[in-house]
Design a protein around this motif. Structure first.
Motif, mmCIF file in Angstrom:
data_model
loop_
_atom_site.group_PDB
_atom_site.id
_atom_site.type_symbol
_atom_site.label_atom_id
_atom_site.label_comp_id
_atom_site.label_asym_id
_atom_site.label_seq_id
_atom_site.Cartn_x
_atom_site.Cartn_y
_atom_site.Cartn_z
ATOM 1 N N TYR A 101 3.995 24.470 -38.895
ATOM 2 C CA TYR A 101 5.181 23.675 -38.565
ATOM 3 C C TYR A 101 5.715 22.967 -39.813
ATOM 4 O O TYR A 101 6.923 22.954 -40.069
ATOM 5 C CB TYR A 101 4.834 22.645 -37.490
ATOM 6 N N THR A 102 4.799 22.405 -40.599
ATOM 7 C CA THR A 102 5.206 21.659 -41.794
ATOM 8 C C THR A 102 5.967 22.553 -42.763
ATOM 9 O O THR A 102 7.015 22.164 -43.303
ATOM 10 C CB THR A 102 3.979 21.057 -42.492
ATOM 11 N N ILE A 130 6.481 26.825 -32.838
ATOM 12 C CA ILE A 130 5.121 26.371 -33.145
ATOM 13 C C ILE A 130 4.832 25.046 -32.443
ATOM 14 O O ILE A 130 3.764 24.858 -31.861
ATOM 15 C CB ILE A 130 4.954 26.214 -34.673
ATOM 16 N N LYS A 131 5.809 24.150 -32.493
ATOM 17 C CA LYS A 131 5.633 22.819 -31.909
ATOM 18 C C LYS A 131 6.780 22.579 -30.936
ATOM 19 O O LYS A 131 7.823 22.044 -31.292
ATOM 20 C CB LYS A 131 5.634 21.764 -33.026
ATOM 21 N N LYS A 132 6.570 23.009 -29.717
ATOM 22 C CA LYS A 132 7.638 23.014 -28.719
ATOM 23 C C LYS A 132 8.150 21.599 -28.445
ATOM 24 O O LYS A 132 7.390 20.646 -28.382
ATOM 25 C CB LYS A 132 7.138 23.654 -27.420
ATOM 26 N N ASP A 134 9.698 19.582 -30.188
ATOM 27 C CA ASP A 134 9.555 18.569 -31.227
ATOM 28 C C ASP A 134 10.881 17.834 -31.421
ATOM 29 O O ASP A 134 11.930 18.457 -31.625
ATOM 30 C CB ASP A 134 9.127 19.216 -32.546
#
Length: 373
Positions: A101-102, A130-132, A134
């Motif tokens: 994510y980063t 990846i990070k739903k 967000d």
């Protein structure tokens, strides 16, 4: 030995011919066979000498080629192995970055700084995979869509923020604008009702339509009703009297609605502003159940009187009083009471009846007056 020049015999040991004085050339004795053999041997040696130097460079050259091939093969294998290693390392790094994510968010930031919007969108979408949901990635994605005036893509993000109750005033205003452009006014009302943006009610004032008001409340009435429907802002009003939806089946309201028949009427009304936005529907139920009028109240009471008397009848609203002096039952064609009656002399029987607007009759009231002036 013979002289080569003159052919004279030269004694052994002399080095000059005694006849012609030619110098003697010393040649060993051999036959032609020996000469041929020696010639052949000499030739063979020459050939051997010629052959040997030629074969050795060929062998050396072949060995050199083989050595060079071996070296290049080793180099190729080393390069191939290094390339495969680098490829595997690259693939591993790529896979890690694809799932980071980063990394995806940082790449999106870089693309946004360079105004490479398409790439930035791709990186942010991957970050959200990846990070739903967000918040940070969605805010940046919304920023891009608004910058590019891509309202169709911005709408789902704004709706998501609204559902979560995490939306600021500016975004609410944008969301209202999108709905308004699409003429989806019902969604604006749903947004107001579901989210309860009381402190931001000014954003909705152009879309909140005042509900109509009825002049009479729901209930059961023993008389006919004359119902008026109104709004403060003078909006159009549509209504139905059978319970159907006034938005789709309503008729325009112009004059008061008169309810005379016995039974229940389901009145529904809605107002509409100049944008074509409807208010909430207002409903009321009116039951008309007529009761016969009460027995009339007459004064003074029956009896004997010696002084003139004025007789009065209390007539309720929506009723008419009829009377007779001959003891018969009054009917609608009898004398109509319009004011106080003078008591006639003698023994008289006054009969009074009330009839309401729907024709229902009260019981007959009879009173005996004896007036002796």
């Amino acid at each position: 030995m013979e002289c080569k020049k003159c052919g004279a015999k030269i004694p052994q040991g002399n080095v000059y011919c005694s006849v012609c004085g030619n110098e003697v050339q010393l040649v060993p004795d051999y036959n032609f066979l020996d000469e041929d053999v020696l010639g052949n041997l000499a030739q063979g040696k020459a050939q051997t000498e010629e052959t040997l130097p030629a074969e050795q460079p060929i062998k050396q050259k072949t060995a050199g080629k083989r050595k060079k091939i071996t070296v290049w093969g080793v180099i190729f294998v080393v390069i191939l192995a290094a390339s495969l290693t680098l490829l595997l390392v690259y693939q591993d790094i790529k896979k890690k970055n694809e799932n980071s994510y980063t990394f995806q968010y940082q790449k999106a930031e870089e693309c946004m700084e360079a105004e490479e919007w398409e790439d930035a969108v791709s990186y942010l979408k991957r970050a959200l995979e990846i990070k739903k949901n967000d918040r940070r990635a969605r805010e940046r994605l919304l920023e891009i869509y608004l910058e590019r005036e891509d309202m169709a893509s911005a709408l789902p993000i704004l709706e998501g923020f609204a559902r979560e109750g995490k939306i600021d005033r500016a975004d609410v205003k944008i969301l209202i604008g999108i709905y308004s452009d699409k003429e989806e006014y019902d969604k604006i009302l749903d947004l107001y009702e579901e989210a309860g943006y009381g402190e931001w009610s000014d954003l909705f004032e152009d879309y909140l339509v005042e509900r109509p008001r009825f002049s009479s409340i729901s209930g059961t009435y023993g008389h006919s009703l004359d119902i008026e429907i109104s709004t403060k802002n003078g909006y159009e009003i549509f209504y139905t009297t059978d319970g159907r939806d006034p938005v789709s089946h309503g008729r325009p309201y112009h004059t008061s609605i008169v309810l005379k028949k016995e039974g229940t009427t389901a009145l529904s009304a809605v107002s509409r502003n100049e944008k074509g936005i409807y208010s909430e529907i207002v409903k009321a139920e009116y039951t008309i159940k007529y009761e016969p009028p009460p027995m009339p109240k007459v004064e003074p009471a029956g009896g004997t009187y010696t002084e003139p008397q004025r007789i009065t009848v209390q007539v309720p609203p929506d009723c008419v009083a009829y009377y007779t002096w001959d003891g018969s039952d009054p009917v609608k064609g009898s004398a109509k009471y319009t004011g106080p009656l003078e008591m006639p002399p003698g023994n008289q029987v006054l009969s009074v009846i009330l009839i309401n607007s729907v024709g229902l009759r009260s019981c007959v009231y009879r009173v005996n007056y004896i007036y002796m002036p």
